[in-house]
Design an enzyme around this catalytic site. Structure first.
Site, PDB file in Angstrom:
ATOM      1  N   GLN A 105       0.822  -1.208   0.000  1.00  0.00           N
ATOM      2  CA  GLN A 105       0.000   0.000   0.000  1.00  0.00           C
ATOM      3  C   GLN A 105       0.859   1.263   0.000  1.00  0.00           C
ATOM      4  OE1 GLN A 105      -2.861  -2.225   3.184  1.00  0.00           O
ATOM      5  NE2 GLN A 105      -3.259  -0.051   3.022  1.00  0.00           N
ATOM      6  N   GLU A 165     -12.725   4.234   5.545  1.00  0.00           N
ATOM      7  CA  GLU A 165     -12.807   3.386   6.730  1.00  0.00           C
ATOM      8  C   GLU A 165     -13.981   3.730   7.636  1.00  0.00           C
ATOM      9  OE1 GLU A 165      -8.882   4.731   7.251  1.00  0.00           O
ATOM     10  OE2 GLU A 165      -8.103   2.728   7.621  1.00  0.00           O
ATOM     11  N   ARG A 214      -8.751  -1.841   8.190  1.00  0.00           N
ATOM     12  CA  ARG A 214      -9.655  -0.732   7.878  1.00  0.00           C
ATOM     13  C   ARG A 214      -9.947   0.157   9.077  1.00  0.00           C
ATOM     14  NH1 ARG A 214     -14.225  -1.881   3.319  1.00  0.00           N
ATOM     15  NH2 ARG A 214     -14.031   0.164   2.370  1.00  0.00           N
ATOM     16  N   CYS A 215      -8.898   0.664   9.646  1.00  0.00           N
ATOM     17  CA  CYS A 215      -9.058   1.512  10.822  1.00  0.00           C
ATOM     18  C   CYS A 215      -7.942   2.526  10.800  1.00  0.00           C
ATOM     19  CB  CYS A 215      -8.934   0.662  12.070  1.00  0.00           C
ATOM     20  SG  CYS A 215      -8.526   1.607  13.525  1.00  0.00           S
TER      21      CYS A 215
HETATM   22  N1  MCN Z   1     -14.095   9.458  -2.153  1.00  0.00           N
HETATM   23  C1  MCN Z   1     -14.993  10.334  -2.735  1.00  0.00           C
HETATM   24  N2  MCN Z   1     -15.433  11.423  -2.042  1.00  0.00           N
HETATM   25  C2  MCN Z   1     -15.013  11.662  -0.756  1.00  0.00           C
HETATM   26  C3  MCN Z   1     -14.110  10.755  -0.139  1.00  0.00           C
HETATM   27  C4  MCN Z   1     -13.647   9.670  -0.885  1.00  0.00           C
HETATM   28  O1  MCN Z   1     -15.407  10.111  -3.876  1.00  0.00           O
HETATM   29  N3  MCN Z   1     -15.432  12.743  -0.086  1.00  0.00           N
HETATM   30  C5  MCN Z   1     -13.547   8.336  -2.901  1.00  0.00           C
HETATM   31  C6  MCN Z   1     -12.057   8.529  -3.134  1.00  0.00           C
HETATM   32  O2  MCN Z   1     -11.760   9.367  -4.156  1.00  0.00           O
HETATM   33  C7  MCN Z   1     -11.557   7.128  -3.302  1.00  0.00           C
HETATM   34  C8  MCN Z   1     -12.435   6.359  -2.316  1.00  0.00           C
HETATM   35  O3  MCN Z   1     -13.616   7.153  -2.142  1.00  0.00           O
HETATM   36  O4  MCN Z   1     -11.737   6.677  -4.622  1.00  0.00           O
HETATM   37  C9  MCN Z   1     -11.739   6.170  -0.938  1.00  0.00           C
HETATM   38  O5  MCN Z   1     -11.118   7.363  -0.600  1.00  0.00           O
HETATM   39  P1  MCN Z   1     -10.440   7.701   0.809  1.00  0.00           P
HETATM   40  O6  MCN Z   1     -11.467   7.824   1.842  1.00  0.00           O
HETATM   41  O7  MCN Z   1      -9.540   8.850   0.575  1.00  0.00           O
HETATM   42  O8  MCN Z   1      -9.588   6.419   1.187  1.00  0.00           O
HETATM   43  P2  MCN Z   1      -8.260   5.882   0.474  1.00  0.00           P
HETATM   44  O9  MCN Z   1      -8.395   5.986  -0.965  1.00  0.00           O
HETATM   45  O10 MCN Z   1      -7.066   6.435   1.137  1.00  0.00           O
HETATM   46  O11 MCN Z   1      -8.384   4.343   0.800  1.00  0.00           O
HETATM   47  C10 MCN Z   1      -7.915   3.808   2.014  1.00  0.00           C
HETATM   48  C11 MCN Z   1      -9.031   3.134   2.761  1.00  0.00           C
HETATM   49  C12 MCN Z   1      -8.435   2.247   3.778  1.00  0.00           C
HETATM   50  S1  MCN Z   1      -7.300   2.916   4.829  1.00  0.00           S
HETATM   51  C13 MCN Z   1      -8.752   0.921   3.845  1.00  0.00           C
HETATM   52  S2  MCN Z   1      -8.088   0.026   5.109  1.00  0.00           S
HETATM   53  C14 MCN Z   1      -9.601   0.326   2.856  1.00  0.00           C
HETATM   54  C15 MCN Z   1     -10.521   1.301   2.228  1.00  0.00           C
HETATM   55  O12 MCN Z   1      -9.867   2.418   1.843  1.00  0.00           O
HETATM   56  N4  MCN Z   1      -9.086  -0.639   2.073  1.00  0.00           N
HETATM   57  C16 MCN Z   1      -9.801  -1.004   0.944  1.00  0.00           C
HETATM   58  N5  MCN Z   1     -11.364   0.780   1.307  1.00  0.00           N
HETATM   59  C17 MCN Z   1     -10.990  -0.296   0.571  1.00  0.00           C
HETATM   60  N6  MCN Z   1     -11.707  -0.687  -0.514  1.00  0.00           N
HETATM   61  C18 MCN Z   1     -11.267  -1.717  -1.265  1.00  0.00           C
HETATM   62  N7  MCN Z   1     -12.005  -2.099  -2.319  1.00  0.00           N
HETATM   63  N8  MCN Z   1     -10.120  -2.381  -0.976  1.00  0.00           N
HETATM   64  C19 MCN Z   1      -9.376  -2.050   0.097  1.00  0.00           C
HETATM   65  O13 MCN Z   1      -8.246  -2.689   0.353  1.00  0.00           O
HETATM   66 CU1  CUM Z   2      -5.509   0.523   9.184  1.00  0.00          CU
HETATM   67  S1  CUM Z   2      -6.348  -0.250   7.562  1.00  0.00           S
HETATM   68 MO1  CUM Z   2      -6.231   1.216   6.215  1.00  0.00          MO
HETATM   69  O1  CUM Z   2      -5.437   2.349   7.222  1.00  0.00           O
HETATM   70  O2  CUM Z   2      -5.052   0.754   5.181  1.00  0.00           O
END
Ligand code: MCN
Ligand code: CUM
Length: 782
Positions: free
Chosen positions: A214, A734, A364-365
């Protein structure tokens, strides 16, 4: 709307060109000429001296090329490596193993089958040692030491908040409630396990590492730090993270298998593939949770919260390998004041070594926020029950008021924005809260068990501001680099790495919105350290808050230059130009306009004298603050008095992640997140017996949620933009996993509250619920 536990992009519509164009390759699909396979011998004991490792029978198997032990690695200074929390971790043990399923030796062979046969043929003689499983016993005087290199099993003590003020508030309190909670160890179980292909090219002297990480850039730096003395210098390391079948935090750490594969590739001069099997993934990878929490709340008789106190014992296994920001050994657990306006709070956490696998944050935290939310949302219900107030009314009374943002919490966070009452009210309307309470009353009279559970959580994501957040000293910024080509198409690269969250779609949308280039003309790339700008990766829902912001700012830099070029082309002053998505025009005469495509062409063919050619920009974004998404979830459950089975009748989830870039992706994230929030509430737990044997190392015992257990999720939204994010977005990846578990527990406890039940530990398996029904005399006789 589907989001499975990890295959590729979370939302892939057939009509989305990305679906067709998708690279569709995973690490396990990679085949390189001459590639060798690596498999790992693992310890059956949780704590033992290694008396002897005899590889001779393994080496006699056709195809087995080498057996690598800790003693071999020691010669190269590679037997130990640093963890992300500046502790140290064995790659392969020199003389002692510290947990069951720990790596003992690596077998390299010409086929996967030969490697597996080799693993079975390596003979290891162990001398078992006393095992430390219970973290409380680990802290007792005279306890067996897990780590010979440490004074005791106590890793660290960490505290925050105002102790004197909090103690006083508890002394003065009219009502106090206390509760112990255990949040058990769980594991993510992505569809794709961890793995890599390490490919050392002896002529170029370059290592290419294809891996399921990641955080590709951080891994590159760690490899350079660990193996720099062997000639693996950072410019000669390329980490490529292709499509990843789910990460969920489990693919942040550096696992010994990666280092073994690199060592084997350098030693043999051939590419080496290591792919975990399912049991290895479950038994030995970084884990999540394992917090033993002692919480107390103080309030007035009429239900106003005054103080929060938390003491926690954190079981870290044999090494502290949590991928937390280095200043916060307990992650962001101190967001535990949640959505409520507390005058005082105090928190203490003690990290402890035990004979278990290392960790952890994964699942996922965003750095221990699940534990924080579970604590405060459970405690809020216990307090509401204690003073005889409806849990919704109690929450409404104690929420931080919308006009108090930005709000500084008693434990020091500055919440950016929120409107908690609005989200809860919407969830209550959607579920029909008042009617459900009436129905519950009637059902109770008939002896039926129905419960309604609320969780009004506040998340904290987007690490982070560089003054507070770093991992191994590297600040937690993130990045976007954009290049607009002469024909008006663009490529954008990021320091993050999607594992199924759909970044290819949403980043393109941000850029399209800012530049007016259609999203299908924007190629989004992540996960190749030779091409992408440096970034800290995707976890803790930080991609949107950090790299998403970088995207907007890089696009605005491009626009600034585009304005200069447009002024030149239109023979107008820059100040006289106005931007409308996709073009600049002269104020007052909209036909005198230049589109972004025309401007892009001019940037390479007809740019003003004295200006550099090209249309590119890069942004390294250091966020001024974190973002604080929130939501209110309501679960409605019916308990079967004959079996202890909990039926989830309804689940309403109102999420507020600020401005939504792609509502469909957000909904997919929430659906997947809710299922992963339901799982630990009812099904998942990794437990150990007193000898440190894992109970739950396969899918017969570790119960993953399937479509059968998953109810129909009903989602709603409110939008409270983040005031400091360039497009007002907060993270959401998350939220649902963090927010959902206490809604389920609160619902089950609510169904049983009239019987005197105040708390249920998770997972609330039918057996556990049945036990409570029996104790309370309401179980139906069989
Ligand atoms: N998004 C959006 N509008 C927002 C916030 C987010 O459209 N206001 C969209 C983003 O652009 C992105 C998605 O939602 O395409 C997730 O965005 P974000 O909240 O920024 O999270 P990350 O992209 O950093 O993803 C990490 C998060 C984590 S930490 C875990 S753990 C997890 C999760 O995402 N692992 C996943 N969701 C997952 N989903 C899939 N399918 N697989 C994982 O491994
Ligand atoms: Cu702690 S699960 Mo996500 O932060 O990749």
């Amino acid at each position: 709307m589907v989001e499975c536990r990890g295959l590729g992009h979370s939302v892939r519509r057939k009509e989305d060109p990305r679906f067709i164009r998708g690279k569709g390759h995973y690490v396990d699909d990679i085949k390189l000429p001459g590639m060798l396979y690596l498999d790992i011998v693992r310890s059956p004991y949780a704590h033992a001296k290694i008396v002897k490792i005899d590889p001779s029978k393994a080496l006699a198997i056709p195809g087995v090329a080498a057996v690598v032990t800790g003693k071999d690695l020691e010669k190269y200074g590679l037997a130990w490596m640093p963890t992300l929390m500046s502790d140290k971790q064995m790659v392969l043990p020199i003389d002692t193993v510290k947990y069951q399923a720990q790596e003992v030796a690596a077998v390299v062979a010409t086929s996967r089958y030969a490697a597996a046969d080799g693993v079975a043929a390596v003979e290891v003689e162990y001398d078992p040692l006393p095992v430390v499983v219970d973290p409380f016993k680990a802290l007792e005087k005279g306890a067996t030491k897990v780590r010979d290199d440490k004074e005791s099993n106590h890793i660290w003590h960490w505290e925050t908040g105002d102790k004197a003020k909090t103690d006083q508030a508890f002394k003065d309190a009219e009502v106090v409630v206390e509760q112990k909670l255990h949040i058990p160890r769980i594991h993510v179980a992505s569809i794709e396990t961890c793995g890599c292909v390490a490919s050392w090219e002896p002529i170029e002297g370059k290592l290419t590492m294809y891996m399921t990480t990641q955080a590709p850039h951080a891994i590159r730096t760690v490899i350079a730090l660990v193996a720099g003395h062997l000639g693996l210098s950072e410019e000669r390391i390329r980490v490529i993270s292709p499509d990843i079948g789910g990460g969920f935090g489990g693919k942040v750490p550096v696992y010994p298998g990666y280092v073994c594969a690199i060592a084997a590739s350098v030693l043999t001069g051939k590419p080496v593939k290591w792919i975990e099997d399912r049991s290895e993934n479950l038994q030995a990878d970084s884990f999540a949770r394992d917090y033993h929490i002692d919480a107390a709340l103080a309030a007035t008789k009429d239900g106003r919260l005054t103080a929060l106190r938390i003491k926690t014992v954190a079981d870290h296994g044999y090494t502290d390998a949590a991928a937390n920001p280095s200043k916060y050994p307990a992650g962001l657990f101190h967001v535990a004041t949640g959505s409520y306006d507390f005058k005082s709070a105090h928190m203490e956490v003690d990290g402890v070594y035990t004979n278990k696998p290392p960790g952890g944050i994964a699942y996922r935290c965003s750095f221990r926020v699940t534990e924080a939310v579970h604590t405060i949302e459970r405690m809020a219900d216990i307090m509401a029950h204690e003073i005889g107030m409806d849990p919704a009314e109690f929450r409404m009374k104690n929420f931080i008021a919308p006009d108090k943002f930005p709000y500084t919490s008693a434990l020091g966070w500055e919440y950016d924005s929120g409107n908690y009452g609005k989200a809860l009210r919407l969830a209550m309307d959607m579920v029909g809260y008042e009617d459900l309470r009436k129905e519950q009353k009637k059902k109770r009279e008939k002896g039926e068990l129905m419960g309604i559970g609320i969780s009004s959580f506040t998340e904290i994501v987007g690490a982070g501001p560089s003054k507070q957040f770093d991992i191994l000293g590297i600040k937690m910024f993130d990045s976007c680099e954009i290049r607009v080509h002469p024909t008006g198409k663009a490529i954008a690269r990021f320091g993050t790495k999607s594992q199924g969250q759909g970044h290819e779609t949403t980043y393109a949308q941000i850029l399209a919105e800012e530049l007016g280039i259609p999203p299908e003309h924007i190629q989004v790339e992540e996960g190749d350290t030779d091409t992408a700008p440096y970034g800290l990766g995707t976890y803790a829902s930080r991609s949107t808050p950090v790299a998403g912001a970088a995207a907007a700012l890089a696009a605005r830099k491009v626009r600034d230059k585009a304005r200069k070029i447009a002024a030149h082309l239109l023979e107008a002053a820059e100040e006289d130009l106005e931007w409308e998505r996709g073009k600049f025009f002269v104020k007052g005469s909209p036909d005198r306009a230049k589109t972004i495509q025309e401007i892009a062409f001019a940037a390479y063919t007809n740019h003003p004298q004295g200006m550099e050619a090209g249309l590119e920009a890069v942004s390294y974004y250091d966020p001024p603050n974190l973002t604080f998404p929130f939501g209110s979830y309501i679960a409605v459950v019916d308990i079967d008095r004959g079996t202890g089975q909990v039926h989830i009748r309804r689940f309403v989830a109102v999420d507020d992640c600020g401005v939504r870039i792609n509502p469909m992706i957000v909904e997919g994230q929430v659906h997947g997140g809710l299922t992963m929030g339901m799982a630990p509430a009812f099904l998942e737990e990794i437990a150990y017996d007193e000898n440190g044997n894992i109970r739950g190392g396969n899918f017969m015992e570790y119960l993953l949620p399937t479509a059968m257990e998953t109810p129909n999720w009903e989602t709603g939204e409110t939008v409270t933009p983040s005031p400091h994010h360039p497009i007002g977005a907060k993270g959401v990846g998350e939220s649902a996993t963090v927010g959902a578990p206490p809604a389920f527990v609160n619902a089950v406890v609510d169904a049983l509250s009239h019987l005197g039940v105040r708390h249920m530990e998770i997972p609330m398996t039918p057996a556990r619920v049945w036990q409570v029904l029996k104790e309370k005399g309401v179980a139906l006789a069989r």
